[in-house]
Motif scaffolding. Structure first.
Motif, PDB file in Angstrom:
ATOM      1  N   ARG A  49       0.839  -1.245  -0.006  1.00 13.65           N
ATOM      2  CA  ARG A  49      -0.495  -0.441   0.302  1.00 13.65           C
ATOM      3  C   ARG A  49       1.166   1.345   0.199  1.00 13.65           C
ATOM      4  O   ARG A  49       0.831   2.027  -0.762  1.00 13.65           O
ATOM      5  N   THR A  77      -7.326   6.230   6.148  1.00  9.56           N
ATOM      6  CA  THR A  77      -7.179   4.712   5.267  1.00  9.56           C
ATOM      7  C   THR A  77      -8.603   5.531   4.213  1.00  9.56           C
ATOM      8  O   THR A  77      -7.986   4.175   3.317  1.00  9.56           O
ATOM      9  N   ASP A  78      -9.711   5.791   5.020  1.00 12.67           N
ATOM     10  CA  ASP A  78     -10.643   6.116   3.781  1.00 12.67           C
ATOM     11  C   ASP A  78     -10.176   6.812   2.314  1.00 12.67           C
ATOM     12  O   ASP A  78      -9.850   6.380   1.295  1.00 12.67           O
ATOM     13  N   GLU A  80      -6.352   7.057   1.680  1.00 12.09           N
ATOM     14  CA  GLU A  80      -5.883   5.819   1.197  1.00 12.09           C
ATOM     15  C   GLU A  80      -6.533   4.841   0.326  1.00 12.09           C
ATOM     16  O   GLU A  80      -5.867   4.528  -1.212  1.00 12.09           O
ATOM     17  N   ASN A  81      -7.548   4.402   0.689  1.00  8.47           N
ATOM     18  CA  ASN A  81      -8.435   3.413  -0.594  1.00  8.47           C
ATOM     19  C   ASN A  81      -8.731   3.867  -1.551  1.00  8.47           C
ATOM     20  O   ASN A  81      -8.522   3.680  -2.351  1.00  8.47           O
ATOM     21  N   ARG A  82      -9.169   4.967  -1.519  1.00 17.52           N
ATOM     22  CA  ARG A  82     -10.338   5.777  -2.689  1.00 17.52           C
ATOM     23  C   ARG A  82      -8.985   6.253  -3.553  1.00 17.52           C
ATOM     24  O   ARG A  82      -9.621   5.954  -4.899  1.00 17.52           O
ATOM     25  N   ILE A  84      -5.819   4.717  -3.536  1.00 22.25           N
ATOM     26  CA  ILE A  84      -5.989   2.852  -5.016  1.00 22.25           C
ATOM     27  C   ILE A  84      -6.717   2.818  -5.013  1.00 22.25           C
ATOM     28  O   ILE A  84      -5.946   2.396  -6.758  1.00 22.25           O
ATOM     29  N   MET A  85      -7.841   2.610  -4.719  1.00 19.79           N
ATOM     30  CA  MET A  85      -8.880   2.462  -6.429  1.00 19.79           C
ATOM     31  C   MET A  85      -8.495   2.863  -7.907  1.00 19.79           C
ATOM     32  O   MET A  85      -9.113   2.941  -8.543  1.00 19.79           O
TER      33      MET A  85
END
Length: 134
Positions: A49, A77-78, A80-82, A84-85
């Motif tokens: 990540r 974290t939210d 980062e997830n977005r 990465i997506m």
């Protein structure tokens, strides 16, 4: 991040992929690789990540995201997830700047505000108004 660092990352990833293919069976290497990634230990996933984030964020944006993580880890974290997506789906054409990160943070915070739960409490049992109903 300059080209030499990116080349080093690519070489390391290529060697990692070669090592994974060498350990599995020849015919179903794609499936075996997918299973190995799902069962990867937590530190390896975290470092993966981090590598992805380093590739898609400008240093100023990465620094801001790090400061946000100190205060609100879930929000960081939210985001980062977005990010990465978006990177995995090919929607990012260039590295994310600090201004773009701010816009994304505002979008995430607006979404969080919309999901607030309002609790309305009843009046206490000893209200005088209740006696009038008798």
């Amino acid at each position: 991040m300059d080209d030499s660092e990116l080349d080093q990352i690519r070489k390391a990833r290529l060697e990692q992929l070669k090592a994974q293919r060498g350990g599995g069976s020849g015919g179903s290497s794609g499936q075996g690789q997918e299973q190995k990634q799902q069962c990867a230990p937590l530190p390896q996933k975290l470092s993966q990540r981090q590598r992805i984030l380093n590739q898609i964020l400008h240093p100023e944006a990465a620094d801001r995201l790090g400061r946000i993580r100190l205060v609100k880890e879930q929000r960081a974290t939210d985001v980062e997830n977005r990010l990465i997506m978006l990177a995995q789906t090919g929607q990012l054409r260039q590295k994310v700047t600090e201004e773009q990160l701010k816009e994304l943070l505002n979008a995430v915070s607006e979404k969080a505000e919309q999901e607030k739960i309002v609790v309305s409490r009843r009046k206490g049992w000893d209200d005088d108004d209740d006696l009038l109903d008798l």
